[in-house]
Design an enzyme around this catalytic site. Structure first.
Site, short mmCIF file in Angstrom:
data_model
loop_
_atom_site.label_atom_id
_atom_site.label_comp_id
_atom_site.label_asym_id
_atom_site.label_seq_id
_atom_site.Cartn_x
_atom_site.Cartn_y
_atom_site.Cartn_z
N ASN A 103 26.86 72.02 35.47
CA ASN A 103 26.39 70.63 35.41
C ASN A 103 26.84 69.96 36.71
OD1 ASN A 103 25.80 67.97 34.85
ND2 ASN A 103 27.36 67.74 33.26
N LYS A 126 26.19 67.13 37.83
CA LYS A 126 26.35 65.67 37.71
C LYS A 126 25.69 64.98 38.90
CE LYS A 126 30.36 66.40 34.84
NZ LYS A 126 31.66 65.99 34.35
N HIS A 169 25.91 64.02 26.71
CA HIS A 169 27.14 64.25 27.47
C HIS A 169 28.03 63.02 27.36
CE1 HIS A 169 29.87 64.85 30.82
NE2 HIS A 169 29.60 66.14 30.70
N GLU A 181 29.65 61.40 29.43
CA GLU A 181 29.44 60.37 30.46
C GLU A 181 28.23 59.51 30.10
OE1 GLU A 181 29.59 63.16 33.67
OE2 GLU A 181 31.71 63.46 33.18
N GLU A 233 32.90 69.21 24.17
CA GLU A 233 33.43 68.61 25.39
C GLU A 233 34.48 67.56 25.05
OE1 GLU A 233 30.61 70.28 28.11
OE2 GLU A 233 31.23 68.28 28.67
N GLY A 269 37.07 66.77 33.82
CA GLY A 269 37.33 66.25 35.16
C GLY A 269 38.77 66.34 35.61
N SER A 279 37.17 70.89 32.40
CA SER A 279 38.04 71.50 33.41
C SER A 279 38.08 73.03 33.31
CB SER A 279 39.46 70.93 33.32
OG SER A 279 39.42 69.53 33.45
N GLY A 337 31.64 71.47 35.11
CA GLY A 337 31.29 70.37 36.02
C GLY A 337 31.80 70.67 37.42
P1 PGA Z 1 34.46 69.37 34.36
O1 PGA Z 1 33.20 68.73 33.62
O2 PGA Z 1 34.25 70.85 34.40
O3 PGA Z 1 34.43 68.75 35.74
O4 PGA Z 1 35.65 68.98 33.57
C1 PGA Z 1 32.75 69.29 32.44
C2 PGA Z 1 31.65 68.46 31.89
O5 PGA Z 1 31.67 67.24 31.99
O6 PGA Z 1 30.70 68.99 31.35
#
Ligand code: PGA
Length: 262
Positions: A9, A11, A95, A97, A167, A173, A214, A235
């Protein structure tokens, strides 16, 4: 054994040049590998560009979001048909976000899920609790609510086109706390159980549930070897070809060793 699904992803990252380079490196690194499913979800403006690079490869293309109408006066939005038109087979919906930064409700996410499935897209529906919800012992209730409301009206026949992305919001993140494999496994079991209660055990057994938060080369093996963790939604580390390829490698479903001492 369910084949693992590794999702990148991206983003709101990359320029056109970076997107092309990254997609090229992933295609090259994946080669003909078919023991793992790989999907990348670039930002909307680069979907066509990345789609061209993925043509003929093992790597699938997906969108990060959509609007639940096929066309109309919806300034700035992207329809399921547009995603399909550009070669997307998948879409990420719900998601955290989108839920927390853009304020999307379970009801709105449900409209998106229904529209995406009706159009013929494969959906990755993301669910996950915040840090506060976990601290207050609400994880199970939150996961059940997001699943039940997100899947309202989705028929048993349609769920073969659906994956769930677990998630935990607090682990996304690199905020400093990563989910342990045990915690991820327990949450996946809650999701599978809830899904099974809606759609029956047989459907639950074949459901792909990816873990996101992460994921990196250092923890991918441990997470992906957990029972019930069927893949990763990545991400930050999906923006570094070498790291993303290492995670893909960790996701390769290998035959179980044979023999007594293997
Ligand atoms: P991240 O994001 O790997 O940067 O933690 C995962 C996600 O939001 O799907």
């Amino acid at each position: 054994m369910r084949r693992k699904l590794i999702v990148g992803n991206w983003k709101m990252h990359t320029t056109a040049i970076e997107a092309a380079r990254l997609a090229g490196a992933i295609v090259e690194g994946c080669g003909n590998e078919d023991r793992v499913s790989v999907l990348i979800c670039p930002p909307f403006p680069y979907i066509a560009l990345v789609g061209n690079i993925l043509t003929g490869s093992q790597v699938a293309l997906g969108g990060q979001n959509l609007y639940p109408e096929s066309e109309g006066a919806f300034t700035g939005e992207v329809s399921p048909t547009m995603l399909l038109d550009l070669g997307c087979k998948h879409v990420i919906l719900g998601h955290s976000e989108r839920r927390h930064t853009m304020g999307e409700s379970d009801a709105f996410i449900n409209c998106k899920v229904q529209a995406a499935l009706a159009a013929g897209l494969q959906v990755i529906l993301c669910v996950g609790e915040t840090h506060d919800q976990r601290e207050h012992g609400e994880t199970t209730a939150v996961l059940q609510r997001q699943l039940t409301l997100g899947l309202e009206g989705v028929s048993a026949g349609a769920v073969q086109h659906l994956c769930i992305g677990y998630e935990p919001v607090w682990a996304i993140g690199n905020q400093g706390t990563d989910a342990t494999p045990e915690l991820a496994q327990a949450a996946h079991a809650i999701i599978r159980d809830c899904f099974g209660r809606i759609y029956g055990e047989t459907k639950a057994e074949t459901l792909i549930i990816t873990y996101g938060g992460s994921v990196k080369p250092e923890n991918a093996d441990a997470l992906l070897s957990c029972e019930g963790v069927d893949g990763a939604l990545v991400g930050g580390e999906s923006l570094i070809a070498e790291d993303f390829l290492a995670i893909i490698n960790a996701g390769i479903t290998r035959p179980k060793p044979e023999g007594l001492f293997a």
